[in-house]
Design a protein around this motif. Structure first.
Motif, mmCIF file in Angstrom:
data_model
loop_
_atom_site.group_PDB
_atom_site.id
_atom_site.type_symbol
_atom_site.label_atom_id
_atom_site.label_comp_id
_atom_site.label_asym_id
_atom_site.label_seq_id
_atom_site.Cartn_x
_atom_site.Cartn_y
_atom_site.Cartn_z
ATOM 1 N N HIS A 7 0.824 -1.228 0.000
ATOM 2 C CA HIS A 7 0.000 0.000 0.000
ATOM 3 C C HIS A 7 0.855 1.275 0.000
ATOM 4 N N GLU B 279 -2.503 0.297 7.844
ATOM 5 C CA GLU B 279 -1.619 -0.795 7.426
ATOM 6 C C GLU B 279 -0.369 -0.250 6.728
ATOM 7 N N HIS C 235 2.648 -7.063 4.690
ATOM 8 C CA HIS C 235 1.279 -6.555 4.899
ATOM 9 C C HIS C 235 0.805 -6.807 6.325
ATOM 10 N N ASP D 133 -3.126 -7.267 7.165
ATOM 11 C CA ASP D 133 -4.480 -7.042 6.678
ATOM 12 C C ASP D 133 -5.574 -7.168 7.727
ATOM 13 N N GLU E 282 -5.917 -7.446 -1.599
ATOM 14 C CA GLU E 282 -4.598 -6.885 -1.927
ATOM 15 C C GLU E 282 -4.532 -6.451 -3.391
HETATM 16 ZN ZN ZN Z 1 -2.263 -5.333 2.609
#
Ligand code: ZN
Length: 446
Positions: A222, A237, A291, A293, A325
């Motif tokens: 991200h 995140e 990540h 999530d 994602e």
């Molecule tokens: Zn992610």
């Protein structure tokens, strides 16, 4: 003649009365929701978020460089005016922003630029939390070479010509035209190096030593317009994964013969394809996407590791995560015209069985170490169709370090000591993988 008068002649008074209040009403509703600026060395993005669609014209003027954008059928409001205050003095590309009502129906934005740029301008339809977005990306006219940047960082004393020679050698190596031998004493190396320097004594130290460094591409998920998942406590995140990724880079850089590069080193959006491209441009040996999530159930928790699946996902949860994602490009905002369709096709077409097998080994090693510092969501590596894991020649894994949707894990993710533990565990996993699977000479794709 006067078009307004012509209009008055042709339009009845009753109809005009109806038109005016409707217009006033619309102007109240259709307005700027927010303006954002995302400066980065790679590119600076300006986002104008508007309740309605934005029509525009634009042109670039040189001497000095400036970008002029006319927003049509638009009134200047306080939100848009605020854009000027968002600019930071150290923005790599934009010197100053001027905003004004140019004429009755046009708002003019002028970006005074620090350097020549390659602008990309596009709009994005409403998606997720966002309304209509108008995006201006200021890319450098001459982008940095990531491999050169990596070499320069390693040894700032290197002269330009030595670097370019090293790059040529590295290229020859990847093309298979150069076979560097570890050169036991006395054996004359039968290599291209020897051919280019025929008078060099066999055992003399070369002027420039080409080291086969293991390069790990670390991909913090991200960034910029795409916050990733957001925890109940307001943790993004994109921020925690960048923090963990930077720590992971430090750990890898400490290991002899290894170096790491980040696909993003700040808070800006990087398209999924670009992340893969960056890894390939530095001949990365591994690709590790980081990540944290969210899941529907707040009780879901623990670390998990994913690799690419050629067919279906190994579980519905894995498929769900992959879909989330993969939506990053839509939320972060990709210029559809600018995407490299050819590259995308090449990446999708190639068989990836070997990559997946290596990725599973890497995933196992990392999961095993993560299990020592965090509970595991699933005891084995899962598979699904993650777009960011599609480099056919680089073992690639995606790590969900924890669930940001789990309040206890959200708290841990913001904790520096816990971030460090996660980074060290991932680094250990990578080291374990290379101990069992030493890297071989890379065979190029194209
Ligand atoms: Zn992610």
């Amino acid at each position: 003649m006067n078009s307004r008068r012509d209009l008055l002649k042709t339009v009845g008074a009753g109809m005009l009365l109806k038109l005016i209040p409707v217009g006033a009403f619309a102007a109240d509703l259709v307005k700027f929701v927010d303006v954002r600026l995302w400066p980065a060395d790679e590119y600076t993005r300006v986002t104008l978020e508007h309740a309605g669609a934005i029509k525009y014209k634009h042109f670039l003027i040189e001497n000095p460089w400036r970008m002029v954008i006319d927003l049509l059928d638009m009134r200047l409001d306080t939100t848009l005016k605020d854009l000027t205050s968002r600019l930071q003095a150290d923005d790599p590309f934009v010197q100053q922003i001027r905003v004004a009502q140019y004429d009755a129906n046009t708002v003019r934005l002028v970006f005074d630029l620090k350097t020549e740029v390659k602008p990309e301008i596009f709009t994005i339809e409403p998606i997720a939390e966002y309304k209509n977005r108008f995006v201006v990306d200021f890319y450098p006219k001459y982008p940095n070479d990531p491999l050169l940047a990596l070499l320069q960082k390693e040894d700032p004393m290197l002269r330009e010509d030595e670097i370019s020679r090293a790059l040529r050698l590295a290229e020859a190596e990847t093309n298979g035209t150069l076979k560097l031998e570890s050169g036991s004493a006395g054996s004359a190396p039968n290599t291209e190096v020897a051919k280019t320097e025929p008078n060099a004594p066999v055992n003399s130290k070369p002027k420039f030593e080409v080291r086969r460094m293991i390069t790990v591409a670390i991909d913090p998920g991200h960034g910029g317009e795409d916050p990733g998942a957001i925890g109940k406590g307001g943790t993004y995140e994109k921020n925690v994964v960048l923090a963990i990724s930077k720590r992971l880079k430090t750990e890898i850089d400490k290991m002899p013969g290894m170096r790491a590069m980040l696909t993003r080193n700040g808070d800006f959006f990087v398209p999924l394809n670009t992340r893969v491209k960056k890894a390939r441009s530095v001949n990365a040996d591994l690709f590790v996407s980081v990540h944290a999530d969210a899941f529907i159930r707040p009780t879901a928790g623990g670390s998990s590791v994913y690799v690419l699946s050629e067919r279906g996902a190994t579980s519905t949860a894995a498929k769900w995560i992959a879909n989330k994602e993969n939506a990053s490009d839509l939320i972060g905002g990709v210029n559809i015209k600018g995407t490299d369709a050819q590259l995308a096709k090449v990446l999708l077409d190639l068989s990836t069985t070997a990559q997946i097998n290596d990725s599973l080994k890497l995933g196992d090693a990392v999961l095993g170490n993560l299990g020592k510092v965090n509970r595991l969501h699933k005891p084995r590596v899962e598979q699904a169709g993650f777009a960011v894991l599609r480099a056919p020649d680089i073992p690639s894994i995606l790590i969900e370090t924890a669930f940001i949707s789990n309040p206890a894990e959200e708290k841990q993710l913001t904790n520096a000591a816990h971030q460090q533990k996660l980074a060290e565990a991932i680094a250990k996993g990578i080291a374990n993988y290379f101990a069992k699977n030493p890297p071989v000479a890379r065979t190029p794709l194209t």
